[in-house]
Design an enzyme around this catalytic site. Sequence first.
Site, PDB file in Angstrom:
ATOM      1  N   PHE A  95     132.737  81.841  78.394  1.00 14.50           N
ATOM      2  CA  PHE A  95     132.065  81.572  79.667  1.00 14.50           C
ATOM      3  C   PHE A  95     132.983  81.712  80.875  1.00 14.50           C
ATOM      4  O   PHE A  95     132.821  81.041  81.888  1.00 14.50           O
ATOM      5  CB  PHE A  95     131.350  80.206  79.628  1.00 14.50           C
ATOM      6  CG  PHE A  95     130.035  80.324  78.903  1.00 14.50           C
ATOM      7  CD1 PHE A  95     130.011  80.543  77.528  1.00 14.50           C
ATOM      8  CD2 PHE A  95     128.828  80.287  79.588  1.00 14.50           C
ATOM      9  CE1 PHE A  95     128.816  80.719  76.849  1.00 14.50           C
ATOM     10  CE2 PHE A  95     127.628  80.465  78.918  1.00 14.50           C
ATOM     11  CZ  PHE A  95     127.624  80.685  77.541  1.00 14.50           C
ATOM     12  N   GLU A 139     118.997  69.951  72.655  1.00 14.05           N
ATOM     13  CA  GLU A 139     119.165  71.208  71.929  1.00 14.05           C
ATOM     14  C   GLU A 139     120.147  72.095  72.678  1.00 14.05           C
ATOM     15  O   GLU A 139     120.123  72.157  73.895  1.00 14.05           O
ATOM     16  CB  GLU A 139     117.791  71.885  71.852  1.00 14.05           C
ATOM     17  CG  GLU A 139     117.763  73.125  71.058  1.00 14.05           C
ATOM     18  CD  GLU A 139     118.301  72.907  69.659  1.00 14.05           C
ATOM     19  OE1 GLU A 139     117.774  72.035  68.946  1.00 14.05           O
ATOM     20  OE2 GLU A 139     119.273  73.594  69.293  1.00 14.05           O
ATOM     21  N   CYS A 163     117.491  78.307  81.942  1.00  8.35           N
ATOM     22  CA  CYS A 163     118.147  77.000  81.776  1.00  8.35           C
ATOM     23  C   CYS A 163     119.175  76.688  82.853  1.00  8.35           C
ATOM     24  O   CYS A 163     119.032  75.693  83.568  1.00  8.35           O
ATOM     25  CB  CYS A 163     118.782  76.930  80.403  1.00  8.35           C
ATOM     26  SG  CYS A 163     117.600  77.232  79.074  1.00  8.35           S
ATOM     27  N   LYS A 203     120.258  88.279  80.115  1.00  6.41           N
ATOM     28  CA  LYS A 203     121.433  88.543  79.296  1.00  6.41           C
ATOM     29  C   LYS A 203     120.961  89.387  78.115  1.00  6.41           C
ATOM     30  O   LYS A 203     119.748  89.504  77.881  1.00  6.41           O
ATOM     31  CB  LYS A 203     122.075  87.236  78.818  1.00  6.41           C
ATOM     32  CG  LYS A 203     121.215  86.432  77.858  1.00  6.41           C
ATOM     33  CD  LYS A 203     121.998  85.270  77.311  1.00  6.41           C
ATOM     34  CE  LYS A 203     121.267  84.631  76.167  1.00  6.41           C
ATOM     35  NZ  LYS A 203     121.981  83.531  75.558  1.00  6.41           N
ATOM     36  N   LYS A 207     123.206  66.935  77.583  1.00  9.69           N
ATOM     37  CA  LYS A 207     122.593  68.258  77.715  1.00  9.69           C
ATOM     38  C   LYS A 207     122.764  68.832  79.126  1.00  9.69           C
ATOM     39  O   LYS A 207     123.205  69.969  79.323  1.00  9.69           O
ATOM     40  CB  LYS A 207     121.110  68.164  77.350  1.00  9.69           C
ATOM     41  CG  LYS A 207     120.313  69.436  77.546  1.00  9.69           C
ATOM     42  CD  LYS A 207     120.891  70.569  76.725  1.00  9.69           C
ATOM     43  CE  LYS A 207     120.418  71.905  77.218  1.00  9.69           C
ATOM     44  NZ  LYS A 207     119.391  72.514  76.450  1.00  9.69           N
ATOM     45  N   ASP A 219     100.617  73.697  70.170  1.00  9.42           N
ATOM     46  CA  ASP A 219     100.716  74.204  71.543  1.00  9.42           C
ATOM     47  C   ASP A 219      99.315  74.157  72.150  1.00  9.42           C
ATOM     48  O   ASP A 219      98.328  74.025  71.437  1.00  9.42           O
ATOM     49  CB  ASP A 219     101.289  75.630  71.548  1.00  9.42           C
ATOM     50  CG  ASP A 219     101.908  75.986  72.891  1.00  9.42           C
ATOM     51  OD1 ASP A 219     103.152  75.977  73.016  1.00  9.42           O
ATOM     52  OD2 ASP A 219     101.139  76.246  73.852  1.00  9.42           O
ATOM     53  N   THR A 272     115.038  69.396  77.762  1.00 10.80           N
ATOM     54  CA  THR A 272     116.080  68.953  78.701  1.00 10.80           C
ATOM     55  C   THR A 272     115.435  68.130  79.806  1.00 10.80           C
ATOM     56  O   THR A 272     114.517  68.604  80.482  1.00 10.80           O
ATOM     57  CB  THR A 272     116.775  70.179  79.318  1.00 10.80           C
ATOM     58  OG1 THR A 272     117.255  70.999  78.258  1.00 10.80           O
ATOM     59  CG2 THR A 272     117.926  69.773  80.216  1.00 10.80           C
ATOM     60  N   ALA A 305     133.393  87.296  84.367  1.00 15.97           N
ATOM     61  CA  ALA A 305     132.859  87.508  85.721  1.00 15.97           C
ATOM     62  C   ALA A 305     131.769  88.566  85.686  1.00 15.97           C
ATOM     63  O   ALA A 305     131.748  89.421  84.797  1.00 15.97           O
ATOM     64  CB  ALA A 305     133.996  87.933  86.641  1.00 15.97           C
ATOM     65  N   GLY A 306     130.859  88.524  86.644  1.00 11.88           N
ATOM     66  CA  GLY A 306     129.780  89.509  86.677  1.00 11.88           C
ATOM     67  C   GLY A 306     128.786  89.205  87.778  1.00 11.88           C
ATOM     68  O   GLY A 306     129.133  88.593  88.793  1.00 11.88           O
TER      69      GLY A 306
HETATM   70  C1  UGA Z   1     122.123  78.124  77.837  1.00 13.85           C
HETATM   71  C2  UGA Z   1     123.262  77.408  77.062  1.00 13.85           C
HETATM   72  O1  UGA Z   1     124.313  78.320  76.779  1.00 13.85           O
HETATM   73  C3  UGA Z   1     122.722  76.807  75.770  1.00 13.85           C
HETATM   74  O2  UGA Z   1     123.761  76.058  75.118  1.00 13.85           O
HETATM   75  C4  UGA Z   1     121.557  75.861  76.111  1.00 13.85           C
HETATM   76  O3  UGA Z   1     121.015  75.251  74.941  1.00 13.85           O
HETATM   77  C5  UGA Z   1     120.474  76.665  76.806  1.00 13.85           C
HETATM   78  O4  UGA Z   1     121.030  77.223  78.022  1.00 13.85           O
HETATM   79  C6  UGA Z   1     119.318  75.743  77.128  1.00 13.85           C
HETATM   80  O5  UGA Z   1     119.484  74.837  77.949  1.00 13.85           O
HETATM   81  O6  UGA Z   1     118.281  75.849  76.488  1.00 13.85           O
HETATM   82  P1  UGA Z   1     120.983  80.536  77.699  1.00 13.85           P
HETATM   83  O7  UGA Z   1     120.237  80.154  78.927  1.00 13.85           O
HETATM   84  O8  UGA Z   1     120.219  81.142  76.572  1.00 13.85           O
HETATM   85  O9  UGA Z   1     121.720  79.242  77.055  1.00 13.85           O
HETATM   86  O10 UGA Z   1     122.102  81.578  78.123  1.00 13.85           O
HETATM   87  P2  UGA Z   1     123.689  81.666  78.156  1.00 13.85           P
HETATM   88  O11 UGA Z   1     124.174  82.466  77.036  1.00 13.85           O
HETATM   89  O12 UGA Z   1     124.312  80.342  78.358  1.00 13.85           O
HETATM   90  O13 UGA Z   1     123.887  82.546  79.485  1.00 13.85           O
HETATM   91  C7  UGA Z   1     123.461  82.067  80.761  1.00 13.85           C
HETATM   92  C8  UGA Z   1     123.816  83.064  81.843  1.00 13.85           C
HETATM   93  O14 UGA Z   1     125.224  83.070  82.087  1.00 13.85           O
HETATM   94  C9  UGA Z   1     123.433  84.505  81.544  1.00 13.85           C
HETATM   95  O15 UGA Z   1     122.882  85.071  82.704  1.00 13.85           O
HETATM   96  C10 UGA Z   1     124.745  85.164  81.182  1.00 13.85           C
HETATM   97  O16 UGA Z   1     124.772  86.566  81.436  1.00 13.85           O
HETATM   98  C11 UGA Z   1     125.700  84.421  82.113  1.00 13.85           C
HETATM   99  N1  UGA Z   1     127.111  84.419  81.668  1.00 13.85           N
HETATM  100  C12 UGA Z   1     127.466  83.812  80.502  1.00 13.85           C
HETATM  101  C13 UGA Z   1     128.078  84.992  82.487  1.00 13.85           C
HETATM  102  O17 UGA Z   1     127.791  85.547  83.564  1.00 13.85           O
HETATM  103  N2  UGA Z   1     129.397  84.930  82.096  1.00 13.85           N
HETATM  104  C14 UGA Z   1     129.778  84.320  80.944  1.00 13.85           C
HETATM  105  O18 UGA Z   1     131.013  84.278  80.672  1.00 13.85           O
HETATM  106  C15 UGA Z   1     128.793  83.749  80.116  1.00 13.85           C
END
Ligand code: UGA
Length: 463
Positions: free
Chosen positions: A279, A149, A290, A351, A234, A30, A121, A282-283
């Site tokens: 996924f 990834e 990402c 999250k 991706k 890094d 990405t 709702a919220g």
């Molecule tokens: C996301 C993808 O899920 C990973 O597969 C990917 O590798 C990653 O991005 C990346 O590109 O590096 P991440 O950003 O850690 O992962 O978070 P998620 O778990 O996907 O959640 C994203 C957002 O969606 C959060 O704010 C979460 O609260 C929201 N969410 C998720 C909802 O509002 N409702 C859902 O049903 C699921």
Amino acid sequence: MNISIVGAGYLGLTTASVLAAAGHKVYCVDIKPEIIDQINSGNPHFYEPGLEALLKGDISNKNLIATLDYSEAISNSEISFICVDTPSSENGELSIRAVEASAKSIAENLNDNHIVVLKSTVPVGTAKKIKSLIYQTTSNEFHYASNPEFLAEGSSVFDTLLPDRIIIGTDSDFAYKKIYDVFNQVDIFAKKSPSEGGYDGELIKDNNRSQFFYEKPFEQRVQNVSISSAELIKMTANSFLATKISFANAIANICDKTGANVTEVMNGIGADPRIGRDFLYAGLGWGGGCFPKDVLGLIRNSENLGYDFEILKAAKSTNDRQTKFSTDKIKDLLGDDLSGKTISILGLSFKPGTSDIRVSPSINLITALSPIVESIRVFDPKAMDNGREYLKDLPNIEFSNSTAEVVEESSLVVLATDWPEFINLDFNMVKEQMSELNLFDGRNRWNKNLVEKLGFRYYGVGV
Ligand code: UGA
């Protein structure tokens, strides 16, 4: 195998720690000296479940060395994974500046037949630019692959130990076989018992996805595809998941207007295996480092290619409207004039399971509410330091030390991030602390009947 990981962020450090634990010799490069020192002392510079234990083991058995020195890392490795950030540039395209800088530094130290693997990405078409940059820098032979990834924050160690798929985009058989071997060794480590030198953390045992991936053999999870397909897989995956959530949030609005319940509707459609339940919660909307950048990135990438990606634009604007819908609901609960009100926000991270507050729906809501309320109390189990820094210019934010403290003298408690300790709140305790009994459940996690029986007014998102 001797491996370099370039970039020590969420992706790089997690990948480096898991590969080293699986027995590879890993150099983690890094450009930030303070991060290097911290990693070499066995301490990750962000919170991620299970990471610290792995890293401490890697440092003590000398399988992982963090370094600023590209020549030490690359000249001692057969393969390098580029894991640096690709943030949004001003027009929303993903910026590959850090990827280019890393590729150049790798090229300057390249040994013959080195394999350069891009994990970050990137927009589809990036490989051509990176390969020609390396050709311009060195005359040594190299192999190139795109290996996107899919790890998610909060479960990134598990996702790296037992990934649901390993996408290897390359036209080089040599590179394909080496990358296959790198991750096959991880799979063996993840599945071996601790007494035989396998993974000894709690994450696999506790994860309900484990069984499936345990049983699905490694070779069935590997996909060998073209480089362009790998790049696009991706961006497509993240955009599709974000669209699913926006779809659920759109239906939640219909539910609010009709008395239907979005959880019941999503349970109903999610039971269809063609749709799936994941996924569709709702919220307050999707955030993080990402989805927001990758969705906009694919919209711009498509525009550059002459395609107007209308569905994705709609998914984005649906998400952008969630903060406004939330403040409207809060006004429905408390009245239009919020100027004398104290509001408590549970959660700052985008999250649960992470200290990351990048594009956090909670932070968006706090920023929208701050000018129109008396004060906002906030608490998060892991993201207080990041929150303090980010919100320091807002005059009326109070940073609490506990869940009990954050709800004191409050007119409304908002569940913004669904950390377990907030889901399992002691509502009798909360009732005694608050000045008015209003709850806004921004993640649809509380039991409406139960809290209403206790005397709270309850609003959720489409429930
Ligand atoms: C996301 C993808 O899920 C990973 O597969 C990917 O590798 C990653 O991005 C990346 O590109 O590096 P991440 O950003 O850690 O992962 O978070 P998620 O778990 O996907 O959640 C994203 C957002 O969606 C959060 O704010 C979460 O609260 C929201 N969410 C998720 C909802 O509002 N409702 C859902 O049903 C699921």
